[in-house]
Every structure is written in C-alpha cells, then in structure tokens.
Design an enzyme around this catalytic site. Sequence first.
Site, mmCIF file in Angstrom:
data_model
loop_
_atom_site.group_PDB
_atom_site.id
_atom_site.type_symbol
_atom_site.label_atom_id
_atom_site.label_comp_id
_atom_site.label_asym_id
_atom_site.label_seq_id
_atom_site.Cartn_x
_atom_site.Cartn_y
_atom_site.Cartn_z
ATOM 1 N N SER A 113 65.236 63.448 -22.439
ATOM 2 C CA SER A 113 64.249 63.517 -23.159
ATOM 3 C C SER A 113 63.530 64.773 -23.706
ATOM 4 O O SER A 113 64.543 65.853 -24.187
ATOM 5 C CB SER A 113 63.461 62.381 -23.319
ATOM 6 O OG SER A 113 62.486 62.247 -23.541
ATOM 7 N N HIS A 114 62.702 65.047 -24.352
ATOM 8 C CA HIS A 114 61.931 65.948 -24.430
ATOM 9 C C HIS A 114 62.368 67.633 -23.206
ATOM 10 O O HIS A 114 61.489 68.331 -23.432
ATOM 11 C CB HIS A 114 60.941 65.548 -24.639
ATOM 12 C CG HIS A 114 59.841 65.463 -23.515
ATOM 13 N ND1 HIS A 114 59.942 64.196 -23.353
ATOM 14 C CD2 HIS A 114 58.644 65.865 -22.543
ATOM 15 C CE1 HIS A 114 59.160 64.005 -22.300
ATOM 16 N NE2 HIS A 114 58.858 65.103 -22.083
ATOM 17 N N ASP A 277 62.664 64.206 -30.919
ATOM 18 C CA ASP A 277 62.196 65.247 -29.682
ATOM 19 C C ASP A 277 64.055 65.040 -29.560
ATOM 20 O O ASP A 277 65.104 64.787 -30.012
ATOM 21 C CB ASP A 277 61.830 64.605 -27.974
ATOM 22 C CG ASP A 277 62.310 63.462 -28.111
ATOM 23 O OD1 ASP A 277 62.808 62.686 -29.448
ATOM 24 O OD2 ASP A 277 61.510 62.942 -26.975
ATOM 25 N N ASP A 279 65.906 63.027 -27.291
ATOM 26 C CA ASP A 279 67.112 61.684 -27.617
ATOM 27 C C ASP A 279 66.699 61.091 -28.825
ATOM 28 O O ASP A 279 66.951 60.425 -28.822
ATOM 29 C CB ASP A 279 67.290 61.624 -26.513
ATOM 30 C CG ASP A 279 65.174 60.786 -26.120
ATOM 31 O OD1 ASP A 279 64.831 61.655 -25.984
ATOM 32 O OD2 ASP A 279 65.575 59.602 -25.321
ATOM 33 N N ASP A 281 63.497 60.257 -29.774
ATOM 34 C CA ASP A 281 63.335 58.518 -30.037
ATOM 35 C C ASP A 281 61.534 59.072 -30.455
ATOM 36 O O ASP A 281 59.901 58.141 -30.491
ATOM 37 C CB ASP A 281 62.794 57.503 -28.425
ATOM 38 C CG ASP A 281 62.731 58.415 -27.142
ATOM 39 O OD1 ASP A 281 61.645 59.995 -26.922
ATOM 40 O OD2 ASP A 281 62.769 58.084 -26.211
ATOM 41 N N ARG A 282 61.106 60.723 -30.095
ATOM 42 C CA ARG A 282 60.266 60.777 -30.302
ATOM 43 C C ARG A 282 59.806 61.391 -32.013
ATOM 44 O O ARG A 282 60.526 61.428 -31.666
ATOM 45 C CB ARG A 282 59.101 61.719 -29.492
ATOM 46 C CG ARG A 282 58.696 60.801 -28.092
ATOM 47 C CD ARG A 282 58.325 62.944 -27.058
ATOM 48 N NE ARG A 282 58.164 62.055 -25.795
ATOM 49 C CZ ARG A 282 57.511 62.580 -24.903
ATOM 50 N NH1 ARG A 282 56.298 63.441 -25.057
ATOM 51 N NH2 ARG A 282 57.727 62.258 -23.717
ATOM 52 N N LYS A 376 61.417 53.755 -28.265
ATOM 53 C CA LYS A 376 60.455 54.098 -29.473
ATOM 54 C C LYS A 376 61.351 54.868 -29.969
ATOM 55 O O LYS A 376 62.112 54.700 -29.811
ATOM 56 C CB LYS A 376 59.555 54.490 -28.843
ATOM 57 C CG LYS A 376 59.952 56.009 -27.904
ATOM 58 C CD LYS A 376 59.185 56.892 -27.305
ATOM 59 C CE LYS A 376 59.099 57.526 -26.311
ATOM 60 N NZ LYS A 376 59.581 57.234 -24.856
#
Length: 541
Positions: A113-114, A277, A279, A281-282, A376
């Site tokens: 992710s982030h 981010d 991937d 999703d944010r 998300k």
Amino acid sequence: MPLLTVSTSPIDGQKPGTSGLRKQTKIFQSPNFLENFIQSIWTGIGGVTGKTLVLGGDGRFFNAEAAQIVLRMAAASGAARVIVGQNALLSTPAASHLIRKRGADGGIILSASHNPGGPNGDFGVKYNTGNGGPAPESVTEKIFAATQVISEYAILDSADIDLATLGEKTLGDMIVDVVDPVADYADLMASIFDFDALKALFAGGFRMRFDAMHAITGPYARAILEDTLGAETGTVINGTPSPDFGKGHPDPNPIWAKTLMDEMMGRDAPDFGAASDGDGDRNMIVGRGQYVTPSDSLAALAANATLVPAYSGGLSGVARSMPTSQAVDRVAAAQGIDCFETPTGWKFFGNLLDAGRCTLCGEESAGTGSDHVREKDGLWAVLFWLNILAKRQISVKALMEDHWQRFGRNYYSRHDYEGVDAGAANALMDDLRGRLSALPGTQAAGLTITSADDFAYDDPIDGSRTEKQGIRIGFDGGARLVLRLSGTGTVGATLRVYLETLDTAVFDKDAQEALAPVIAAAEALAGIKDRTGRDAPDVIT
Ligand code: G16
C-alpha cells in the site's frame, strides 16, 4: 513441466495485519517466506484446485518476481485460470473490480500500500475473496493457522511466463489470461459518474493537479482524466510507476504530498488537487487554499451523493471506521439513514456492502469507497468530487464552508508515534485499558470524561465479534480521543492518537489549536511522552 514439492517449516511473523501480510522486502525475499505464505493461503481457502484467481500488484520492487512465483504455485496446486494485469500490475480497486466482473473465486494483490518500496522498503501480499474484498478475519485466521504447521509447498519448475503481452497463455495445465489493467476499471468509472459533466468542466478551463506519487494510479489517472475527460496534459504528475516510487513515500497526506500541498496553497493554484497512494486505494483531496480531511471528505460525499448518477436514488446507509471523525454521522442522521461504526480495516465493510446495508464507507486513513467494488478507491473518490463540483459549480473551499454551516465542523487530527518500542507501546495501551472503567465522571486536563471503553464490534450480518479495536474516550461537549496501535507498520509499534472536537459556530480555526484541550487530555491520560520517549509525534495529519 516438473512439479516440485519442496520441504519447508513454519516461519514466524506470518500473521496478517490490518491489511494482509506486510513486511520489509528483504524478509519477503528470504528463503521460503513468500512460498510458505502463498501455500498457506491455498490451504486457508480450502485449496485452489479448479479455481479462477485474479493477480496483480502495485509495481513495487519484487512485484514481478513474486507474481511469477504465485503463478507457478497456483499452477502446481491445480488452479484453472489466473487473470493477471499486464506486467503483473493492477491497482487494488481495479483488482477488486476484476474479481467481481469475471466471477473469480478470489485474488492475490501484491502491495504494501502506502508503505515505501524498494530493496530497503516494504512488500506485502493480500488475499481478497470472491466478493472482491479483503479476506475477513475468519479466513485470515485459517491462513495464519496454516503458516504455523506448513511442511511443504508445491511449485512448477518452469521458466517465467510472458506477462507483457496481452492474451491467454498456458502454464502447465493452467490458463494465464493477461489483461489490460486499466480498461475494465475505466469502463466502471464511466458507468458511475456523469462523464459529460466532467468533460464540460474541463472544457470550461477547470484546472486540476493529480499527484500519482510514482505509483500505480498514474496510468489510470492519465487514461481517465487526460485522455477521456480532457483535463490538460500535465494534470497528472509523477504518473509513471516506479519500483521504489521515485524514492518517495506514496502516502497521500499533507506530509508526504507536500509539493502538491504547497502548490494548492500558493498563488495561482489549480482549482482542485488530489493524490493517491502506492496501490491506488487511498486518496487526498485538496482545493485551492483548502485541505479536506478524509473524514470531512466522506461526510461531504455523503451529503452530495445524489448528484452522482449511480447514487441519484440516495444512499442505503453509510459506514466509517471507529477512529474516523463523526462528521458523516450527522449527515446520515439528516438523511435518516444508518451509520455503522466498524473497526479499522476495509475488510469490516464487506458484509455491510454485500448485504446492501450501506452504500458509502470511509476511513480517516484516506480511504473512501462504495458498493461499486469491495476496496477503497482513490481515483473513484477524486471523480466523485469532480462530479459534485461540476454539478454545483462551486469551489472546494466554498463547498466545505457550506457543509460546516449545515452540519457543524469536526476538527480532527491524527498524531502518529512511529517505530516506538513495542513493549512500551503495549504497556501504554494495557495500562490505560485497565483504568477505563474508572474514568467516566473524572477530568483530564480540564475536560470531563463522559465515556471510556475498548471498542468491540459485533458484525450485524454474520454475528462475529471483534474485540480490542482501540480505546475511545468521550468528553463533555462532543470531543473524542481514540488510541490504538497500527496493524500495518513493519518496524516496532506505531501508536496512533486520533483527536476530534465538534464546533457548530466557528469554522476557520487551525485544527491543532482547536484540538489543544484534547491533545492535553491525551497526554494527561496516557503519558505519551514518558512512555514513548518522544517529545512530539512523528507525523501529524
Ligand atoms: C490499511 C487498511 C485500512 C486502514 C489502514 C491503516 O490501509 O486497509 O482499512 O485504515 O491500513 O491501518 P493501521 O492504522 O492499522 O495502520 P492500506 O491503504 O494500507 O491498505
């Protein structure tokens, strides 16, 4: 092709956290670490024989090699088909959509992710179920149990398969279907939003900056914003994914997206700024001279949802994670719909979305989404905002001022203490937990405590109970303090302190000043400085 059965033994530290298994890259690269976990996923989901899976990742260092290992292991264990994003790339929401669209049994997303990437950064593996969402705890517990007793894994002894060329190919008896990572997702967005209104917005000179942070959303944002909707070339910056995210930290918040923040707060700022981010999703939303907290963004989207074609009939309900501010609660109350409070982690929204109990959900950690997928979705949130701005012909700043006039403002901030000694962080939490029942009615730094508990969630759909999800303390007047330990960090412990206070009259205060009494109460109650040895938080968002 020879099928190898390799002897192995359990490796410590394979318990999935808030969002899959996240570790330093070098741990994932150590002998058998990835293979043990993948084989344990197969075991935890009752095998992959005859199943169809989706596979993709955010393109970080080790993504390509890990994808080849997953494919060889899926083939060795009898999977029928794996649908893979070209070059093993898929944003998390695009993967969720593909699982649903293609009726796959599940999917593997390679991402931390982030978290920063690279040989000295982090890597991660997440399993999503057939609804497209992160595996619930009932599944991750089975996967974890399998990691503790594993004795062998199966893998094909084969050369790397070509993932650059689109189309179907075979690996042993398994079909590998290499697909365009962007096309299906772009079609989905066009089916949700009023693309004609967005084209007219950009044609009218609306200026936007989208910071893809050298991560996965670059190709998605360029295709949708620039190529389809007509935003000017250069709207998307840092749009080419790189394995180490340009040596940056792909976390869309005012700290890590500082260049964008500076531009948006400067003279001649564009009308609208956004970031996503690692991937995809944010999201971060910022207007000219106006940052929007993720909690406020969720509330604003809920309040204006009927302007979007897909939500024109209204929302069935909304949901937020417990530490997320209560701004959306009052929007839900005004609309007469349910507002659910869940533990941190997108996986807890899945049952509510599947059951049609909520349409929108969101988290303070820069995540917003809806029932269009089961993750998300960063770019979806950006398009949602654009759709609202196009219909209301209003600036972000004016929209938020209007929102606060109607609903009041929940001043909100999160203070993170990163890489803290795990023993000290656990002691802080345990000590406070032990005193909770005695707190109501007492004072902390001049604030009267009205409630104090350790959040437990009873899932209204499947009846499962999840305990110890964070300490929440309510104060007279509506202020709130939440403390919990992060489940996504990879070094030591990260203490998160979530601060909130409601103001129904004054909306232009500095958030840290508005929250000063709650910050003082947090220190008085938890002794954060003493326990962590830190004078100040590492990150304030
Ligand atoms: C993940 C989860 C989110 C969660 C966030 C922070 O996000 O999907 O639900 O809010 O981590 O979790 P924690 O506070 O435990 O670190 P992502 O974007 O990292 O997948």
